[in-house]
Design a protein around this motif. Structure first.
Motif, PDB file in Angstrom:
ATOM      1  N   ALA A 217       0.835  -1.208   0.000  1.00 34.60           N
ATOM      2  CA  ALA A 217       0.000   0.000   0.000  1.00 34.60           C
ATOM      3  C   ALA A 217       0.868   1.256   0.000  1.00 34.60           C
ATOM      4  O   ALA A 217       0.545   2.247  -0.672  1.00 34.60           O
ATOM      5  CB  ALA A 217      -0.931   0.008   1.210  1.00 34.60           C
ATOM      6  N   ALA A 218       1.952   1.216   0.756  1.00 33.98           N
ATOM      7  CA  ALA A 218       2.865   2.359   0.787  1.00 33.98           C
ATOM      8  C   ALA A 218       3.509   2.565  -0.589  1.00 33.98           C
ATOM      9  O   ALA A 218       3.593   3.697  -1.092  1.00 33.98           O
ATOM     10  CB  ALA A 218       3.932   2.149   1.857  1.00 33.98           C
ATOM     11  N   TYR A 219       3.973   1.474  -1.200  1.00 35.81           N
ATOM     12  CA  TYR A 219       4.567   1.569  -2.539  1.00 35.81           C
ATOM     13  C   TYR A 219       3.533   2.066  -3.559  1.00 35.81           C
ATOM     14  O   TYR A 219       3.825   2.950  -4.381  1.00 35.81           O
ATOM     15  CB  TYR A 219       5.097   0.202  -2.990  1.00 35.81           C
ATOM     16  CG  TYR A 219       6.469  -0.124  -2.457  1.00 35.81           C
ATOM     17  CD1 TYR A 219       7.565   0.667  -2.791  1.00 35.81           C
ATOM     18  CD2 TYR A 219       6.681  -1.226  -1.637  1.00 35.81           C
ATOM     19  CE1 TYR A 219       8.837   0.364  -2.319  1.00 35.81           C
ATOM     20  CE2 TYR A 219       7.940  -1.532  -1.158  1.00 35.81           C
ATOM     21  CZ  TYR A 219       9.014  -0.735  -1.498  1.00 35.81           C
ATOM     22  OH  TYR A 219      10.271  -1.027  -1.025  1.00 35.81           O
ATOM     23  N   HIS A 220       2.341   1.480  -3.513  1.00 31.50           N
ATOM     24  CA  HIS A 220       1.286   1.846  -4.459  1.00 31.50           C
ATOM     25  C   HIS A 220       0.962   3.339  -4.356  1.00 31.50           C
ATOM     26  O   HIS A 220       0.860   4.039  -5.374  1.00 31.50           O
ATOM     27  CB  HIS A 220       0.032   1.013  -4.169  1.00 31.50           C
ATOM     28  CG  HIS A 220      -1.181   1.442  -4.921  1.00 31.50           C
ATOM     29  ND1 HIS A 220      -1.443   1.058  -6.214  1.00 31.50           N
ATOM     30  CD2 HIS A 220      -2.224   2.255  -4.560  1.00 31.50           C
ATOM     31  CE1 HIS A 220      -2.580   1.595  -6.618  1.00 31.50           C
ATOM     32  NE2 HIS A 220      -3.075   2.326  -5.641  1.00 31.50           N
ATOM     33  N   THR A 221       0.826   3.830  -3.137  1.00 25.27           N
ATOM     34  CA  THR A 221       0.458   5.236  -2.925  1.00 25.27           C
ATOM     35  C   THR A 221       1.541   6.173  -3.430  1.00 25.27           C
ATOM     36  O   THR A 221       1.255   7.151  -4.137  1.00 25.27           O
ATOM     37  CB  THR A 221       0.203   5.488  -1.433  1.00 25.27           C
ATOM     38  OG1 THR A 221      -0.842   4.617  -0.975  1.00 25.27           O
ATOM     39  CG2 THR A 221      -0.193   6.932  -1.181  1.00 25.27           C
ATOM     40  N   LEU A 222       2.787   5.882  -3.079  1.00 24.89           N
ATOM     41  CA  LEU A 222       3.874   6.770  -3.481  1.00 24.89           C
ATOM     42  C   LEU A 222       4.116   6.690  -4.991  1.00 24.89           C
ATOM     43  O   LEU A 222       4.433   7.701  -5.628  1.00 24.89           O
ATOM     44  CB  LEU A 222       5.152   6.414  -2.712  1.00 24.89           C
ATOM     45  CG  LEU A 222       6.278   7.462  -2.751  1.00 24.89           C
ATOM     46  CD1 LEU A 222       5.773   8.844  -2.368  1.00 24.89           C
ATOM     47  CD2 LEU A 222       7.423   7.044  -1.832  1.00 24.89           C
ATOM     48  N   TYR A 223       3.932   5.511  -5.565  1.00 23.06           N
ATOM     49  CA  TYR A 223       4.080   5.380  -7.022  1.00 23.06           C
ATOM     50  C   TYR A 223       3.033   6.217  -7.748  1.00 23.06           C
ATOM     51  O   TYR A 223       3.352   6.959  -8.689  1.00 23.06           O
ATOM     52  CB  TYR A 223       3.951   3.913  -7.451  1.00 23.06           C
ATOM     53  CG  TYR A 223       3.999   3.746  -8.958  1.00 23.06           C
ATOM     54  CD1 TYR A 223       5.216   3.689  -9.633  1.00 23.06           C
ATOM     55  CD2 TYR A 223       2.831   3.680  -9.710  1.00 23.06           C
ATOM     56  CE1 TYR A 223       5.271   3.564 -11.020  1.00 23.06           C
ATOM     57  CE2 TYR A 223       2.869   3.549 -11.093  1.00 23.06           C
ATOM     58  CZ  TYR A 223       4.093   3.497 -11.737  1.00 23.06           C
ATOM     59  OH  TYR A 223       4.139   3.391 -13.104  1.00 23.06           O
ATOM     60  N   GLN A 224       1.789   6.100  -7.333  1.00 27.53           N
ATOM     61  CA  GLN A 224       0.719   6.858  -7.975  1.00 27.53           C
ATOM     62  C   GLN A 224       0.964   8.362  -7.846  1.00 27.53           C
ATOM     63  O   GLN A 224       0.710   9.130  -8.790  1.00 27.53           O
ATOM     64  CB  GLN A 224      -0.644   6.489  -7.358  1.00 27.53           C
ATOM     65  CG  GLN A 224      -1.074   5.051  -7.602  1.00 27.53           C
ATOM     66  CD  GLN A 224      -1.259   4.737  -9.077  1.00 27.53           C
ATOM     67  OE1 GLN A 224      -1.622   5.594  -9.879  1.00 27.53           O
ATOM     68  NE2 GLN A 224      -0.994   3.486  -9.472  1.00 27.53           N
ATOM     69  N   LEU A 225       1.459   8.776  -6.699  1.00 23.97           N
ATOM     70  CA  LEU A 225       1.742  10.198  -6.498  1.00 23.97           C
ATOM     71  C   LEU A 225       2.834  10.680  -7.449  1.00 23.97           C
ATOM     72  O   LEU A 225       2.690  11.712  -8.118  1.00 23.97           O
ATOM     73  CB  LEU A 225       2.149  10.444  -5.041  1.00 23.97           C
ATOM     74  CG  LEU A 225       2.384  11.905  -4.638  1.00 23.97           C
ATOM     75  CD1 LEU A 225       1.895  12.150  -3.216  1.00 23.97           C
ATOM     76  CD2 LEU A 225       3.856  12.299  -4.722  1.00 23.97           C
ATOM     77  N   LEU A 226       3.943   9.940  -7.536  1.00 20.11           N
ATOM     78  CA  LEU A 226       5.050  10.359  -8.399  1.00 20.11           C
ATOM     79  C   LEU A 226       4.668  10.293  -9.877  1.00 20.11           C
ATOM     80  O   LEU A 226       5.028  11.173 -10.665  1.00 20.11           O
ATOM     81  CB  LEU A 226       6.269   9.480  -8.134  1.00 20.11           C
ATOM     82  CG  LEU A 226       6.969   9.697  -6.790  1.00 20.11           C
ATOM     83  CD1 LEU A 226       7.993   8.589  -6.535  1.00 20.11           C
ATOM     84  CD2 LEU A 226       7.640  11.057  -6.733  1.00 20.11           C
TER      85      LEU A 226
END
Length: 536
Positions: A217-226
């Motif tokens: 979830a942390a990876y998914h969120t930060l990926y979508q943001l970037l």
């Protein structure tokens, strides 16, 4: 003329709305073109078509030197743009002007200002990108495979996603209104929230060994943001945007364009907005910011636990909002308890000194009488300021001032002054430090008991051992053995908190003795600490 109108391409000028490129949405040049290009376009278009050739005109001021003088070869104050680009990059050069608040009145240029623009936005965003790629490669994260549904995201993940969509919405609006500086400010605000709150609060999830939903979830969120930011920042910082697109988006998106500058601009998903969640997290950040400021003012480091903090406010919405994330507040401020209060006078008192520089022009010969009233009316001023702090911001705006104000009677006349008319002096009780933000006052109890002192020393030891683990490039799952020699005070603290230190540093043993081999030396609060650390 550039399309050979009216001899060719008439549809671009005279065609329907879908095909015509006339009038232009906006034109832009410096102020010296007002009587030249701007007027010529307008006059010729009016003669030929009967309407203006542009809808908006973005007039830039001249580029000034650091002293505010217009740059000119005659004065020798011209800066070679290639030197700036070669030193700091084209994106930094561009961002400096976008984020300059006086761009349309005449921007003062300085190399130092470009460096500041780098530090405010580009470097923090690059650091987030670097952080993400390092750990995503280690954990073999793939955005196509490791997707996480909205329902499975943590409140922290949802909060930064809400902030992202708020940012996209506001930046789009500002750009449509040609408000470049305001758009840049929104992007800086989002990057600050990402680096100083989201990533910092999420580090343990990226570092944890178990590859569970929480980690993805942390990876998914930060990926979508970037990935989204790569498109949002493309008009501002095209090279950084392209880097993000080429490394994060293109390898994983079958429908991704070859360049970010061929992509559509993102559209905000406002259906994700959760007002209550956003407000609660924002208020916790606000309280934490006050707490960190109070610790800095007191000189007590965050690693030293403190007994309590007290929040004082009349705003009834703040208590449930902040207590929703009480654990975050305790962890961030390293306190044992949080108290609430309404009456400030139990914790602080205020004195007020008149500001004659403001009073003189406002009141003339009455300035002295107003000054005497200010000096003698501390309690009344405090009461009125407290009342206005709790009023909605719209009420303050309608008064004609963004500052809080005070009303009083002088010789039968009703007068009003705002906060610029006096200097405020905050008087704190012993062993406390206070910080205010509008209608919220935080009081930090800085008394340190023996138990708190021992816990603080243990945390300092953890900090030194973790730093050495990093120096040795140990894997986050590697176990260690530690032998140490130190003062009686530090030894006593380690004896009490041995289990905590072992858990935090993955130490299988923490022994007092004479370190042998490669002995490391450091200080713990001014006391010598000698130790050896090796992989178990």
């Amino acid at each position: 003329a550039q399309i050979h109108y009216p001899f060719e391409n008439r549809e671009l000028i005279e065609g329907d709305e879908q095909h015509r490129q006339f009038p232009a949405d906006f034109i832009s040049e410096a102020v010296d073109q007002t009587r030249g290009w701007f007027y010529t376009l307008h006059a010729i278009s009016t003669i030929i078509t009967g309407e203006p050739s542009y809808k908006s005109c973005l007039v830039l001021g001249h580029i000034l030197d650091e002293k505010g003088q217009k740059m000119s070869k005659r004065l020798g104050n011209v800066v070679d743009p290639w030197q700036v680009i070669n030193s700091h990059g084209a994106d930094a050069f561009r961002w400096y002007f976008y984020s300059s608040s006086n761009l349309f009145a005449g921007a003062r240029f300085s190399d130092h200002g470009v460096v500041e623009s780098l530090q405010r936005f580009i470097i923090p965003l690059w650091n987030v990108y670097s952080f993400f790629t390092i750990y995503a490669n280690i954990d073999e994260y793939d955005p196509k495979i490791h997707r996480v549904d909205w329902e499975d995201l943590s409140d922290l993940d949802r909060w930064i996603t809400i902030k992202l969509n708020r940012c996209v919405d506001r930046v789009t609006t500002h750009l449509e209104n040609l408000e470049l500086t305001q758009a840049a400010a929104q992007l800086e605000e989002l990057v600050e929230a990402t680096t100083n709150w989201y990533v910092r609060r999420s580090r343990r999830r990226f570092w944890q060994g178990e590859k569970d939903t929480e980690k993805w979830a942390a990876y998914h969120t930060l990926y979508q943001l970037l990935a989204t930011l790569s498109r949002v920042i493309a008009p501002f910082t095209p090279f950084l945007a392209e880097e993000l697109h080429q490394k994060l988006v293109l390898p994983f998106g079958a429908e991704a364009q070859q360049s970010v500058h061929l992509e559509d601009y993102p559209v905000a998903n406002l259906e994700l907005i959760d007002e209550e969640l956003e407000y609660s997290m924002d208020q916790v950040r606000r309280a934490v910011s006050l707490g960190h400021a109070a610790r800095k003012a007191s000189g007590v480091r965050v690693r030293q636990p403190l007994s309590r903090a007290t929040l004082i406010t009349h705003d009834e919405s703040l208590k449930p909002a902040i207590e929703r994330y009480l654990g975050i507040l305790h962890e961030e401020l390293n306190i044992k308890a949080l108290d609430w209060a309404v009456d400030e006078t139990e914790y602080v008192s205020y004195s007020y000194k008149p500001n004659f520089r403001q009073l003189g022009p406002l009141f003339g010969k009455d300035a002295k009488h107003v000054a005497n009233w200010i000096a003698a009316s501390a309690a009344e001023i405090s009461a009125q300021l407290d009342q206005h702090r709790d009023e909605p911001r719209e009420a303050i705006d309608r008064s004609g001032s963004l500052l809080n104000w005070v009303e009083f009677e002088l010789e039968g006349r009703q007068l009003t002054i705002d906060e610029s008319c006096f200097d405020v002096h905050l008087e704190q009780k012993p062993d406390t430090v206070c910080e205010r933000d509008g209608n919220l006052l935080l009081v930090l109890d800085t008394q340190i008991s023996d138990g708190l002192r021992k816990e603080g020393l243990a945390r300092e030891v953890v900090n030194r051992l973790q730093a050495q683990r990093k120096t040795l490039d140990l894997d986050y799952q590697d176990r260690i053995r530690v032998v140490f020699a130190t003062s009686e005070e530090v030894s006593a603290a380690l004896a009490v908190h041995s289990d905590y230190i072992k858990a935090e540093t993955l130490a299988v043993s923490l022994e007092s003795g004479q370190p042998a081999g490669e002995v490391l030396e450091t200080e713990i609060d001014g006391m010598d600490f000698r130790y050896t650390l090796e992989r178990a």
